[in-house]
Design an enzyme around this catalytic site. Structure first.
Site, PDB file in Angstrom:
ATOM      1  N   SER A 296       5.286 -37.461 -43.289  1.00 22.00           N
ATOM      2  CA  SER A 296       3.562 -36.324 -43.644  1.00 22.00           C
ATOM      3  C   SER A 296       3.833 -35.450 -44.321  1.00 22.00           C
ATOM      4  O   SER A 296       4.931 -34.453 -44.744  1.00 22.00           O
ATOM      5  CB  SER A 296       3.169 -36.210 -42.371  1.00 22.00           C
ATOM      6  OG  SER A 296       1.681 -35.766 -43.084  1.00 22.00           O
TER       7      SER A 296
ATOM      8  N   TYR B 198       1.344 -31.214 -34.146  1.00 18.79           N
ATOM      9  CA  TYR B 198       1.526 -32.828 -35.601  1.00 18.79           C
ATOM     10  C   TYR B 198       2.792 -31.906 -36.715  1.00 18.79           C
ATOM     11  O   TYR B 198       3.959 -32.805 -37.187  1.00 18.79           O
ATOM     12  CB  TYR B 198       0.826 -33.402 -35.862  1.00 18.79           C
ATOM     13  CG  TYR B 198       0.422 -34.539 -36.985  1.00 18.79           C
ATOM     14  CD1 TYR B 198       1.414 -35.515 -36.180  1.00 18.79           C
ATOM     15  CD2 TYR B 198       1.049 -33.894 -37.752  1.00 18.79           C
ATOM     16  CE1 TYR B 198       0.952 -37.192 -36.836  1.00 18.79           C
ATOM     17  CE2 TYR B 198       0.434 -35.474 -39.094  1.00 18.79           C
ATOM     18  CZ  TYR B 198       1.544 -36.416 -38.459  1.00 18.79           C
ATOM     19  OH  TYR B 198       0.772 -37.947 -39.234  1.00 18.79           O
TER      20      TYR B 198
END
Length: 269
Positions: free
Chosen positions: A152, A165
């Site tokens: 990401s 995350y």
């Protein structure tokens, strides 16, 4: 045994994972949808409308070693081989250092990072065994052994209320690099893809929130939210022989976001 490649996609029942499944099928491969959500997995198989000799669903909790072992066994039992792994399974639980519980932190890391390690470890051991038993394998066959991790942009830039995350995706970057170095002597390539703002369930509410949508556009030079199939295209490239000399790298599908050190002017201004 079929000459078609066999691809496992974890978290493959929805979103980017499902887009990857569709792309690999379009490219002529056989696919395994590995997902903890049995209902979504069954729905994905039904929607694909292909025979069992092209696509199967295997219920899998990637954070559980026994469940991962079952995934590998069912894949080999059904298709006889594994050529490509896409570690896409991931979750987000909101919270930062001041309010995120230890249990939720552990849960995110368990799925996003431990899960990627467990599946990668099992698949890479299988690949190495195959290569050691078949020294006469051609260069083209060797380049088809590939692991792609879904990272990401949050491995590089952080958002405070998704701390776990961001940490998991930072760890994914190092997992990618370390495994790439370890597996390079075998010709097994390990890379990752780092999506930015992509139209999936995680961003479901954004399209209906003009302020949130404008914020995303302001930090995205291409001025739009990306589509899941655009990420899947990069995954397919990294899994292909066209990427045979690429390993340990991350390609960011972020519309230019990481290149930007200011916000873009609004189209309405």
């Amino acid at each position: 045994m079929s000459d078609r490649r066999v691809v496992i996609v974890t978290g493959g029942a929805k979103g980017i994972g499902y887009a990857c499944i569709r792309r690999f099928l379009e490219d002529g491969d056989c696919v395994v949808i590995a997902d903890h959500d049995a209902e979504a997995g069954a729905a994905a198989i039904a929607k694909l409308g292909v025979a069992e000799n092209r696509a199967i669903f295997v219920a899998c909790d990637v954070s559980d070693k026994l469940s991962v072992h079952n995934l590998i066994a069912q894949t080999i039992n059904s298709f006889g081989r594994i050529d490509v792994l896409v570690n896409n399974a991931g979750i987000i639980i909101k919270g930062g250092a001041l309010d995120l519980s230890v249990e939720d932190f552990d849960k995110v890391l368990s799925v996003n990072l431990r899960g990627a390690f467990l599946v990668s470890s099992a698949v890479s051991k299988y690949m190495v065994q195959v290569l050691n038993e078949n020294d006469d394998r051609s260069g083209r066959e060797r380049c088809q052994f590939s692991i792609i991790n879904m990272s990401s942009i949050n491995s590089v830039v952080a958002i405070p209320d998704i701390l776990a995350y961001a940490v998991s995706k930072g760890g994914m970057q190092q997992l990618t690099k370390a495994m790439a170095l370890e597996l390079a002597p075998y010709g097994i390539r390990v890379n990752s893809v780092g999506p930015g703002s992509i139209k999936t369930d995680m961003l479901a509410g954004v399209a209906e929130n003009e302020q949130a949508l404008n914020m995303i556009h302001s930090r995205t030079p291409l001025g739009r939210i990306g589509q899941a199939d655009e990420v899947a295209g990069v995954v397919a490239f990294l899994a292909s022989c066209d990427a045979s000399y690429i390993t340990g790298e991350t390609i960011y599908t972020d519309g230019g976001r990481l290149a930007l050190n200011y916000v873009m002017a609004s189209k309405d201004s």
